[in-house]
Scaffold this active site. Structure first.
Site, PDB file in Angstrom:
ATOM      1  N   ALA A 139     -18.277  -6.229 -27.303  1.00  0.00           N
ATOM      2  CA  ALA A 139     -19.634  -6.446 -26.753  1.00  0.00           C
ATOM      3  C   ALA A 139     -20.309  -7.762 -27.478  1.00  0.00           C
ATOM      4  CB  ALA A 139     -20.457  -5.257 -26.783  1.00  0.00           C
ATOM      5  N   LEU A 141     -19.369 -13.158 -24.961  1.00  0.00           N
ATOM      6  CA  LEU A 141     -18.688 -13.472 -23.622  1.00  0.00           C
ATOM      7  C   LEU A 141     -18.461 -12.175 -23.012  1.00  0.00           C
ATOM      8  CD1 LEU A 141     -18.301 -16.243 -22.578  1.00  0.00           C
ATOM      9  CD2 LEU A 141     -15.828 -16.241 -23.155  1.00  0.00           C
ATOM     10  N   ARG A 196     -21.788   1.466 -34.390  1.00  0.00           N
ATOM     11  CA  ARG A 196     -22.245   0.629 -33.620  1.00  0.00           C
ATOM     12  C   ARG A 196     -22.293   1.285 -32.118  1.00  0.00           C
ATOM     13  NH1 ARG A 196     -22.674  -4.682 -32.671  1.00  0.00           N
ATOM     14  NH2 ARG A 196     -21.723  -5.776 -30.859  1.00  0.00           N
ATOM     15  N   LYS A 213      -7.474 -27.551 -23.737  1.00  0.00           N
ATOM     16  CA  LYS A 213      -8.798 -27.203 -24.287  1.00  0.00           C
ATOM     17  C   LYS A 213      -8.621 -27.145 -25.587  1.00  0.00           C
ATOM     18  CE  LYS A 213     -12.960 -24.719 -23.804  1.00  0.00           C
ATOM     19  NZ  LYS A 213     -13.255 -23.737 -25.100  1.00  0.00           N
ATOM     20  N   ASN A 218     -10.450 -29.449 -28.453  1.00  0.00           N
ATOM     21  CA  ASN A 218     -11.138 -28.951 -29.544  1.00  0.00           C
ATOM     22  C   ASN A 218     -10.756 -29.290 -30.943  1.00  0.00           C
ATOM     23  OD1 ASN A 218     -11.622 -25.787 -28.088  1.00  0.00           O
ATOM     24  ND2 ASN A 218     -12.998 -27.225 -27.816  1.00  0.00           N
ATOM     25  N   SER A 237     -18.753 -25.593 -31.213  1.00  0.00           N
ATOM     26  CA  SER A 237     -18.753 -24.252 -31.412  1.00  0.00           C
ATOM     27  C   SER A 237     -18.317 -23.969 -33.059  1.00  0.00           C
ATOM     28  CB  SER A 237     -17.761 -23.431 -30.453  1.00  0.00           C
ATOM     29  OG  SER A 237     -16.449 -23.925 -30.471  1.00  0.00           O
TER      30      SER A 237
HETATM   31  P1  NAD Z   1     -18.508 -12.690 -30.413  1.00  0.00           P
HETATM   32  O1  NAD Z   1     -18.467 -12.884 -31.806  1.00  0.00           O
HETATM   33  O2  NAD Z   1     -19.907 -12.995 -29.779  1.00  0.00           O
HETATM   34  O3  NAD Z   1     -17.950 -11.355 -29.867  1.00  0.00           O
HETATM   35  C1  NAD Z   1     -17.064 -10.804 -30.234  1.00  0.00           C
HETATM   36  C2  NAD Z   1     -17.226  -9.230 -30.207  1.00  0.00           C
HETATM   37  O4  NAD Z   1     -16.025  -8.395 -30.431  1.00  0.00           O
HETATM   38  C3  NAD Z   1     -18.168  -8.895 -31.442  1.00  0.00           C
HETATM   39  O5  NAD Z   1     -19.262  -8.026 -30.840  1.00  0.00           O
HETATM   40  C4  NAD Z   1     -17.360  -8.040 -32.461  1.00  0.00           C
HETATM   41  O6  NAD Z   1     -17.979  -7.141 -32.999  1.00  0.00           O
HETATM   42  C5  NAD Z   1     -16.353  -7.374 -31.346  1.00  0.00           C
HETATM   43  N1  NAD Z   1     -15.316  -7.047 -32.030  1.00  0.00           N
HETATM   44  C6  NAD Z   1     -14.415  -7.336 -32.962  1.00  0.00           C
HETATM   45  N2  NAD Z   1     -13.346  -6.708 -33.341  1.00  0.00           N
HETATM   46  C7  NAD Z   1     -13.573  -5.512 -32.577  1.00  0.00           C
HETATM   47  C8  NAD Z   1     -12.933  -4.248 -32.513  1.00  0.00           C
HETATM   48  N3  NAD Z   1     -11.906  -4.007 -33.234  1.00  0.00           N
HETATM   49  N4  NAD Z   1     -13.373  -3.300 -31.698  1.00  0.00           N
HETATM   50  C9  NAD Z   1     -14.456  -3.645 -30.711  1.00  0.00           C
HETATM   51  N5  NAD Z   1     -14.974  -4.678 -30.903  1.00  0.00           N
HETATM   52  C10 NAD Z   1     -14.679  -5.642 -31.699  1.00  0.00           C
HETATM   53  O7  NAD Z   1     -17.507 -13.588 -29.762  1.00  0.00           O
HETATM   54  P2  NAD Z   1     -17.755 -14.679 -28.343  1.00  0.00           P
HETATM   55  O8  NAD Z   1     -18.444 -15.986 -28.685  1.00  0.00           O
HETATM   56  O9  NAD Z   1     -17.799 -13.738 -27.466  1.00  0.00           O
HETATM   57  O10 NAD Z   1     -16.053 -15.220 -28.252  1.00  0.00           O
HETATM   58  C11 NAD Z   1     -15.100 -14.431 -27.682  1.00  0.00           C
HETATM   59  C12 NAD Z   1     -13.731 -15.465 -27.391  1.00  0.00           C
HETATM   60  O11 NAD Z   1     -14.483 -16.249 -26.234  1.00  0.00           O
HETATM   61  C13 NAD Z   1     -13.556 -16.274 -28.660  1.00  0.00           C
HETATM   62  O12 NAD Z   1     -12.150 -16.582 -28.699  1.00  0.00           O
HETATM   63  C14 NAD Z   1     -14.376 -17.540 -28.312  1.00  0.00           C
HETATM   64  O13 NAD Z   1     -14.041 -18.706 -28.685  1.00  0.00           O
HETATM   65  C15 NAD Z   1     -14.190 -17.724 -26.638  1.00  0.00           C
HETATM   66  N6  NAD Z   1     -15.156 -18.193 -26.091  1.00  0.00           N
HETATM   67  C16 NAD Z   1     -16.546 -18.018 -26.257  1.00  0.00           C
HETATM   68  C17 NAD Z   1     -17.510 -18.665 -25.731  1.00  0.00           C
HETATM   69  C18 NAD Z   1     -18.824 -18.398 -25.686  1.00  0.00           C
HETATM   70  O14 NAD Z   1     -19.775 -19.327 -25.253  1.00  0.00           O
HETATM   71  N7  NAD Z   1     -19.383 -17.451 -26.618  1.00  0.00           N
HETATM   72  C19 NAD Z   1     -17.043 -19.723 -24.643  1.00  0.00           C
HETATM   73  C20 NAD Z   1     -15.746 -19.871 -24.237  1.00  0.00           C
HETATM   74  C21 NAD Z   1     -15.079 -19.201 -25.228  1.00  0.00           C
HETATM   75  O1  KPL Z   2     -15.465 -26.630 -26.265  1.00  0.00           O
HETATM   76  C1  KPL Z   2     -16.062 -27.352 -27.032  1.00  0.00           C
HETATM   77  C2  KPL Z   2     -16.514 -26.692 -28.322  1.00  0.00           C
HETATM   78  O2  KPL Z   2     -17.446 -26.779 -28.768  1.00  0.00           O
HETATM   79  O3  KPL Z   2     -15.934 -25.840 -28.622  1.00  0.00           O
HETATM   80  C3  KPL Z   2     -16.367 -28.772 -26.916  1.00  0.00           C
HETATM   81  C4  KPL Z   2     -17.682 -29.076 -26.404  1.00  0.00           C
HETATM   82  C5  KPL Z   2     -15.631 -29.114 -25.745  1.00  0.00           C
HETATM   83  C6  KPL Z   2     -16.389 -29.617 -28.055  1.00  0.00           C
HETATM   84  O4  KPL Z   2     -14.767 -29.572 -28.252  1.00  0.00           O
END
Ligand code: NAD
Ligand code: KPL
Length: 303
Positions: A8, A11, A35, A182, A186, A250
């Site tokens: 939670a 994303l 939690r 992607k 990155n 990121s």
């Molecule tokens: P986040 O750290 O905000 O959320 C991850 C969640 O997983 C945390 O709440 C954590 O407590 C939970 N978690 C970890 N281990 C766990 C377990 N064993 N049981 C239950 N929950 C557990 O991460 P995020 O930013 O949501 O990213 C998730 C993925 O999405 C990553 O790979 C990230 O690169 C990708 N992503 C994120 C975004 C963004 O805008 N946040 C955009 C594109 C891609």
């Molecule tokens: O996806 C991205 C990130 O910050 O992770 C961009 C904006 C494409 C830069 O690599």
């Protein structure tokens, strides 16, 4: 059919809130009792969109619960995904589907090996969300998610539910190409922003470094059977640098906030794949070594 959402965070909460408000059954899977208690005290997930906060009292449970899981959205970081799925294995129903939201590559295979009888749908998302506080997530308001299954090209029925929930998405028979593209973007941008301590736009001051990395990434993509992901990579990297000039990448944000990065699933995966293909990519390897040294100096994991 119920969507179980594992993780939670940013994303996971964004998906869970949109599905729940469209009337789709959703249950959150939270890491442990502490939690779960904190979540119950918060009364649900709060999603902030265009400055408006709304509470979604979505049901939550522990991974050790007993009900069967038919559809599982894995929304942890890449480095947590395999371990997070492990305790759920006894609950996965025959024919269960997992949707893997992780950025980069490598974690999807780690999870798929654990669930040989389930379908794994991979996702590549450009949606942006961040956590303002525990169980409160802010949606940046735009982006798109590509979904696909390299083993089975047919689109699943539940895409209708995403449509209904207003989650912008597309089904592609070539999700690996999207994920590699992607990953390459990155790798060309994120580590340099960390090492030069700059916003994405700051890389305009380092054109030679960007260019040589793009050339090596193109070589890698061609060698590992992803020529479409290599097309015009340098041009797109320059476009992204310009279009996101004011943003911090990121990885930059992770390092600045003392958070673990997904290095092993981005640059680490690129270097490991090159090594497997016996392809020497000196600039990419040096970038990886510099980034690891930088993380180590800050007490952050190098994997
Ligand atoms: P986040 O750290 O905000 O959320 C991850 C969640 O997983 C945390 O709440 C954590 O407590 C939970 N978690 C970890 N281990 C766990 C377990 N064993 N049981 C239950 N929950 C557990 O991460 P995020 O930013 O949501 O990213 C998730 C993925 O999405 C990553 O790979 C990230 O690169 C990708 N992503 C994120 C975004 C963004 O805008 N946040 C955009 C594109 C891609
Ligand atoms: O996806 C991205 C990130 O910050 O992770 C961009 C904006 C494409 C830069 O690599």
């Amino acid at each position: 059919m119920t969507w179980h959402v594992l993780g939670a965070g940013s994303l996971g909460s964004l998906w869970a809130a949109r599905l729940a408000r469209a009337g789709v059954p959703v249950r959150l899977l939270l890491r442990d009792r502490a939690r779960l208690k904190a979540y119950e005290a918060a009364g649900g997930l709060t999603l902030v969109e265009q400055g408006q906060a709304r509470l979604y009292p979505i049901a939550a449970e522990l991974p050790s619960g007993t009900g069967p899981i038919e559809r599982l959205l894995v929304a942890c970081k890449a480095y947590d995904a395999e371990a997070a799925v492990q305790p759920l294995l006894p609950r996965l129903a025959p024919g269960a589907e997992l949707i893997l939201l992780q950025n980069g590559l490598g974690s999807q295979d780690q999870v798929a090996l654990r669930v040989p009888h389930a379908r794994c749908v991979l996702a590549s998302s450009t949606e942006g969300a961040f956590r303002e506080s525990d169980f409160q997530v802010v949606f940046a308001g735009h982006g798109f998610t590509w979904l696909g299954d390299p083993q089975r090209p047919g689109a699943p029925q539940w895409l209708d539910e995403l449509e209904h929930a207003g989650i912008p998405h597309g089904w592609t028979p070539d999700i690996l190409s999207r994920l590699w593209r992607k990953l390459a973007l990155n790798c060309a941008i994120n580590p340099l922003t960390v090492l030069h301590d700059c916003r994405n736009g700051g890389l305009a001051e380092h054109p030679a470094e960007v260019s040589v990395l793009c050339a090596e990434l193109v070589e890698l993509l061609q060698r590992c059977g992803q020529p479409a992901a290599a097309e015009d990579l340098h041009e797109e990297v320059l476009r992204v640098i310009q279009a996101t000039a004011a943003n911090y990448s990121s990885m930059y944000q992770d390092v600045a906030n003392g958070r673990r990065t997904e290095i092993s699933y981005l640059l680490g995966h690129a270097c490991a794949t090159a090594a497997r293909h016996q392809l020497g990519l000196p600039h990419l390897e040096r970038l990886h070594a510099r980034l690891k040294a930088h993380l180590q100096q800050r007490g952050l994991p190098v994997t």
